[in-house]
Motif scaffolding. Structure first.
Motif, mmCIF file in Angstrom:
data_model
loop_
_atom_site.group_PDB
_atom_site.id
_atom_site.type_symbol
_atom_site.label_atom_id
_atom_site.label_comp_id
_atom_site.label_asym_id
_atom_site.label_seq_id
_atom_site.Cartn_x
_atom_site.Cartn_y
_atom_site.Cartn_z
ATOM 1 N N GLU A 215 0.841 -1.208 0.000
ATOM 2 C CA GLU A 215 0.000 0.000 0.000
ATOM 3 C C GLU A 215 0.871 1.251 0.000
ATOM 4 O O GLU A 215 0.520 2.245 -0.638
ATOM 5 C CB GLU A 215 -0.987 -0.021 1.183
ATOM 6 N N GLY A 216 2.007 1.194 0.643
ATOM 7 C CA GLY A 216 2.892 2.361 0.675
ATOM 8 C C GLY A 216 3.377 2.723 -0.716
ATOM 9 O O GLY A 216 3.430 3.903 -1.083
ATOM 10 N N SER A 217 3.701 1.707 -1.508
ATOM 11 C CA SER A 217 4.264 1.947 -2.842
ATOM 12 C C SER A 217 3.222 2.325 -3.879
ATOM 13 O O SER A 217 3.578 2.648 -5.010
ATOM 14 C CB SER A 217 5.015 0.709 -3.329
ATOM 15 N N THR A 218 1.931 2.309 -3.507
ATOM 16 C CA THR A 218 0.943 2.800 -4.475
ATOM 17 C C THR A 218 1.146 4.285 -4.749
ATOM 18 O O THR A 218 0.614 4.816 -5.714
ATOM 19 C CB THR A 218 -0.510 2.591 -3.994
ATOM 20 N N ALA A 219 1.933 4.939 -3.905
ATOM 21 C CA ALA A 219 2.225 6.356 -4.140
ATOM 22 C C ALA A 219 3.288 6.545 -5.218
ATOM 23 O O ALA A 219 3.485 7.661 -5.700
ATOM 24 C CB ALA A 219 2.669 7.022 -2.835
ATOM 25 N N GLU A 220 3.980 5.466 -5.589
ATOM 26 C CA GLU A 220 4.981 5.569 -6.655
ATOM 27 C C GLU A 220 4.296 5.755 -8.012
ATOM 28 O O GLU A 220 3.209 5.212 -8.245
ATOM 29 C CB GLU A 220 5.839 4.286 -6.720
ATOM 30 N N GLY A 221 4.985 6.447 -8.896
ATOM 31 C CA GLY A 221 4.469 6.586 -10.255
ATOM 32 C C GLY A 221 4.250 5.247 -10.927
ATOM 33 O O GLY A 221 3.316 5.097 -11.717
#
Lengths: 337, 407
Positions: free
Chosen positions: B211-217
């Motif tokens: 879920e944290g990496s959903t902020a990555e492009g």
């Protein structure tokens, strides 16, 4: 053989590979129906079908990630980044993924992708349509970086790149898409029409990656160049009257170290020419290699001619561009023993 | 005049020393969510992104339209993969503490996700994993000794000492090469799926992202491509509430669900109890059926909880209540599947204890076998392996440097 511009030669390379290998496909921003902003993919979608040559979202990271996944599956995707200046959103994909996939997976997966991008200056493109980022890629272990200087090489190198099982960054010097450019911007533009290297076979052939070309033989100094600067250097050598040997590297990774060492060992002098900014540019690596391998043959310090260490400036295009005048000066300096 | 704008910085409800509090979570009853047809248009599925697909109820019964009707054998196989994952990770975690490896990460509390999905997906499909889905490999009987050798970076490391422990690659097991960069393979799964469709093949891709990496492009790029080209891919978010020390709110969880992100791309988004083996199975089966019918991608948020620290370098007691995992309202996935098997009369405590000791012995034997080959620093592949595989064929740099090092 037909005479082709570099655009036509690149188009021919893509056409040949689409016809020859069903696993080759290409995509990028505006490359499909429209044929690309520089027309390199013109007609390919119509001839080979929608799924062989198609448009993508404006998403360089997405384009390269998609290409890597396709390459891992077994296809040979050719991705176009509209300008090399726009490749940076995909930098992580190229550096952390494409370049290392084979290594880190012990050969279970690899990325046989070709990333084409128009690059370099000389077209009044300002900061975002003129840059030469080749040194960024040369530094990344696992990537090949190819830069053609004429239509014949462009087609043969592009086919070799697509057939390579390693990821290739294929940088197309856009100033010489339609004709050789010797740096004399004040003169009338030339086309490729009468150029020997515009005789391009229609069919399949390759120019191997990692083999430099001797454009001009000479005894007194070796000039190392690639892309547009091959033509600038050739013109400068004529103007200088110095008997210089001109080597077109054609690819900087893999690098034809033998051609460089054999020439510099013979001439004892070396001038390196590139458009990119000088500091930590690829000329620094070339200079170090020449120093390490040819030191006892050198008669004078290696000279570098490069873009200044500024962002690419719009109004100062010809003050920034390392034109023939600066190359002539470097040739004269290197001849002062 | 106003007092001016104020900047909002989200914070989790509890910190170390506080009593764990999950009262803000809405947990629907098992069986409450409808199961739409797999060819339902995405715009009719919006509610699926805000509910929670659950099958196992508090009594361990499989209830509602999502109950997948698995055989006892399938259930026991899933339980086995999950238990093996947990026991193996506990052992390797201790090995790290004993200095036998440099790094390790556990997936405690998240074992149902990889185990169920590995069983639902076919051998011809490809999983693009994160570092927290070891249960995928366990469900496919990947040899424990190969894991141990990779973790110890010893002479028999299948990745030849080139990769950080647990960043496996196992093509024959449908398990793509891992990387420590978060999210960067999410788009590869879309490319793989597009290639399969291009070739009129029937191989699907399944990818994980935290879920944290959903902020990555990478996440948004992958969803864009998956949507635009109707890629046959299952895109999974494992929402385990914590990205190292940052609670899910730092990734946007307080504003909407992660499954709801699908709507903006015109994709179905399912929100699923990730600690419920049967719910994971059923949701995956739904998305697989959709993808195999050429109806494109599905985004699934698996709602779960990272019961252990982020890695061996992390101490979660510094940023969350120490007993938070015990209070997680969706329970423990191993305990819940065990309870279900017992509830349907296909398992009992004695068998469980007996089976667990068998697994402990298997793990112990593999660890001992790996230790006999050597642990980190005591054994390693030939140094020449450092220079292999950089390019398909080595260039002069590789050849010269190898000679310079004398290997």
């Amino acid at each position: 053989m037909p005479s082709m511009s570099m655009i036509q030669a690149l188009n021919s390379a893509l056409d040949v590979m689409l016809a020859r290998d069903p696993d080759v496909l290409m995509f990028g921003e505006d490359v499909g129906y429209f044929g690309g902003v520089f027309r390199v993919t013109e007609g390919l979608q119509k001839k080979h079908g929608l799924k062989r040559c198609f448009d993508t979202p404006i998403s360089e990271g997405g384009i390269i990630a998609t290409a890597i996944g396709m390459g891992a599956y077994g296809l040979r995707p050719v991705a176009e980044i509209q300008f090399a200046d726009y490749i940076l959103p995909a930098f992580d994909q190229l550096v952390s993924e494409a370049a290392r996939l084979r290594y880190r997976s012990n050969g279970e997966f690899w990325a046989p992708i070709t990333v084409r991008a128009p690059y370099g200056g000389g077209i009044f493109g300002g900061q975002t349509h003129s840059q030469s980022p080749e040194a960024l890629f040369a530094h990344v272990t696992g990537l090949c970086t190819v830069i053609p200087s004429n239509p014949y090489d462009a087609k043969g190198l592009l086919i070799a790149s697509i057939e390579s099982n390693d990821p290739v960054i294929f940088l197309e010097p856009k100033r010489i898409y339609n004709g050789p450019f010797d740096g004399h911007h004040e003169r009338q533009m030339k086309t490729w029409a009468d150029h020997a290297k515009a005789d391009v076979p229609e069919g399949h052939y390759t120019v191997p990656l990692g083999k430099a070309a001797t454009v001009r033989e000479g005894r007194d100094v070796t000039v190392l160049a690639y892309g547009t600067m091959v033509h600038v250097a050739e013109s400068a050598i004529e103007e200088s009257g110095i008997d210089a040997e001109l080597i077109d590297l054609r690819s900087i990774v893999p690098l034809d170290i033998d051609a460089i060492v054999s020439s510099v060992t013979r001439t004892g002098r070396c001038v390196i020419v590139h458009e990119a900014s000088r500091f930590a540019g690829f000329g620094g690596e070339l200079s170090a290699l020449v120093q390490e391998r040819c030191f006892f043959h050198l008669k004078s310090p290696v000279q570098r001619v490069a873009g200044w260490d500024t962002p690419y400036p719009h109004a100062f295009e010809w003050d920034y561009f390392p034109g023939p005048g600066r190359v002539v000066s470097a040739l004269k300096r290197v001849m002062e023993d | 005049m106003t007092d001016g704008l104020t900047l909002y910085i989200p914070e989790p409800p509890t910190r170390p020393g506080d009593t764990p509090d999950f009262s803000h979570l809405e947990i629907p009853a098992a069986g409450a969510m409808p199961r739409p047809p797999t060819d339902a248009p995405a715009e009719t599925l919006r509610d699926m992104a805000y509910g929670l697909v659950r099958v196992l109820d508090d009594a361990g019964q499989a209830v509602g339209p999502w109950a997948p009707g698995l055989s006892p054998e399938q259930l026991r196989q899933g339980l086995s993969a999950m238990m093996l994952t947990r026991l193996f990770e506990d052992r390797m975690f201790r090995s790290h503490r004993q200095g036998k490896t440099s790094f390790f990460m556990k997936s405690t509390g998240e074992e149902a996700i990889g185990a169920a999905q590995s069983m639902v997906l076919d051998r011809r499909d490809m999983c693009f994993p994160t570092y927290r889905v070891l249960s995928w490999l366990m469900a496919r009987d990947y040899p424990l000794i190969d894991l141990v050798n990779q973790i110890f970076s010893n002479a028999r490391d299948p990745l030849k000492g080139r990769q950080l422990p647990i960043l496996y690659s196992a093509r024959d097991y449908g398990f793509y090469s891992l990387s420590g960069n978060l999210g960067s393979r999410f788009g590869h799964a879309v490319g793989w799926a597009m290639a399969s469709a291009y070739k009129n093949d029937d191989s699907l891709a399944l990818a994980y992202i935290g879920e944290g990496s959903t902020a990555e492009g990478d996440f948004h790029e992958a969803l864009t491509f998956a949507s635009v080209y109707h890629a046959p891919v299952i895109l999974c978010i494992t929402n385990n509430q914590w990205a190292i020390s940052s609670y899910a709110g730092i990734a946007g969880a307080d504003e909407t669900t992660f499954a709801a992100k699908a709507a903006g791309y015109g994709l179905p988004g399912l929100r699923v109890d990730g600690n419920d083996f049967l719910a994971v199975w059923a949701a995956t089966q739904w998305a697989v059926a959709r993808a195999r019918a050429n109806l494109g991608a599905t985004l699934i948020e698996f709602f779960t909880y990272r019961a252990a620290g982020h890695s061996t370098s992390d101490d979660p007691g510094r940023y969350r209540p120490a007993d938070e995992a015990a209070g997680w309202p969706l329970g423990d996935p191993v305990a819940r599947l065990k309870q279900h098997l017992i509830a349907i009369g296909e398992w009992d405590e004695a068998r469980h204890t007996q089976f667990e000791s068998e697994l402990v012995e298997r793990v112990r034997a593999a660890a001992k076998e790996g230790e006999a080959v050597g642990t980190l620093g005591k054994s390693k592949p030939p140094v020449s392996e450092m220079f292999e595989g950089v390019f398909e064929k080595p260039d002069w740099r590789v050849r010269e440097q190898r000679e310079e090092l004398g290997v």
